[in-house]
Design a protein around this motif. Structure first.
Motif, PDB file in Angstrom:
ATOM      1  N   GLY A 110      25.343 -38.884 -17.493  1.00 24.32           N
ATOM      2  CA  GLY A 110      26.607 -39.030 -18.205  1.00 24.32           C
ATOM      3  C   GLY A 110      26.631 -40.239 -19.122  1.00 24.32           C
ATOM      4  O   GLY A 110      25.694 -41.006 -19.219  1.00 24.32           O
ATOM      5  N   GLU A 111      27.759 -40.410 -19.796  1.00 26.40           N
ATOM      6  CA  GLU A 111      28.023 -41.564 -20.648  1.00 26.40           C
ATOM      7  C   GLU A 111      29.212 -42.310 -20.077  1.00 26.40           C
ATOM      8  O   GLU A 111      30.279 -41.726 -19.958  1.00 26.40           O
ATOM      9  CB  GLU A 111      28.362 -41.110 -22.074  1.00 26.40           C
ATOM     10  N   PRO A 112      29.086 -43.548 -19.694  1.00 26.14           N
ATOM     11  CA  PRO A 112      27.882 -44.373 -19.651  1.00 26.14           C
ATOM     12  C   PRO A 112      26.917 -43.835 -18.590  1.00 26.14           C
ATOM     13  O   PRO A 112      27.314 -43.064 -17.711  1.00 26.14           O
ATOM     14  CB  PRO A 112      28.396 -45.762 -19.293  1.00 26.14           C
ATOM     15  N   PRO A 113      25.651 -44.251 -18.631  1.00 30.72           N
ATOM     16  CA  PRO A 113      24.633 -43.673 -17.744  1.00 30.72           C
ATOM     17  C   PRO A 113      24.698 -44.184 -16.307  1.00 30.72           C
ATOM     18  O   PRO A 113      23.726 -44.659 -15.754  1.00 30.72           O
ATOM     19  CB  PRO A 113      23.322 -44.071 -18.432  1.00 30.72           C
ATOM     20  N   ASP A 114      25.879 -44.062 -15.695  1.00 35.59           N
ATOM     21  CA  ASP A 114      26.045 -44.494 -14.307  1.00 35.59           C
ATOM     22  C   ASP A 114      26.397 -43.333 -13.383  1.00 35.59           C
ATOM     23  O   ASP A 114      26.794 -43.528 -12.248  1.00 35.59           O
ATOM     24  CB  ASP A 114      27.117 -45.577 -14.217  1.00 35.59           C
TER      25      ASP A 114
END
Length: 60
Positions: A37-41
């Motif tokens: 996902g965005e952000p990559p967490d």
């Protein structure tokens, strides 16, 4: 999975006079795409089923 052997369909896909490629018919009953996902967490999981449509889930 079933190989497509109908000469007219094979010619329509490949083009006249072209080498034969292998064509297959698939009966898709489920499709799943997993991405970051965005952000990559987190992960984003999107799935599709006939009659139910698309379902989106996020996993953190």
């Amino acid at each position: 999975m079933e190989e497509v052997l109908d000469p007219e369909l094979v010619e329509a896909v490949n083009g006249r006079g072209q080498p034969r490629s292998h064509l297959f018919r698939l009966d898709v009953t489920e499709l799943v795409v997993v991405r970051i996902g965005e952000p990559p967490d987190h992960l984003v999981v999107e799935s599709w089923h006939p009659g139910r449509g698309v379902l989106r889930r996020e996993r953190r």
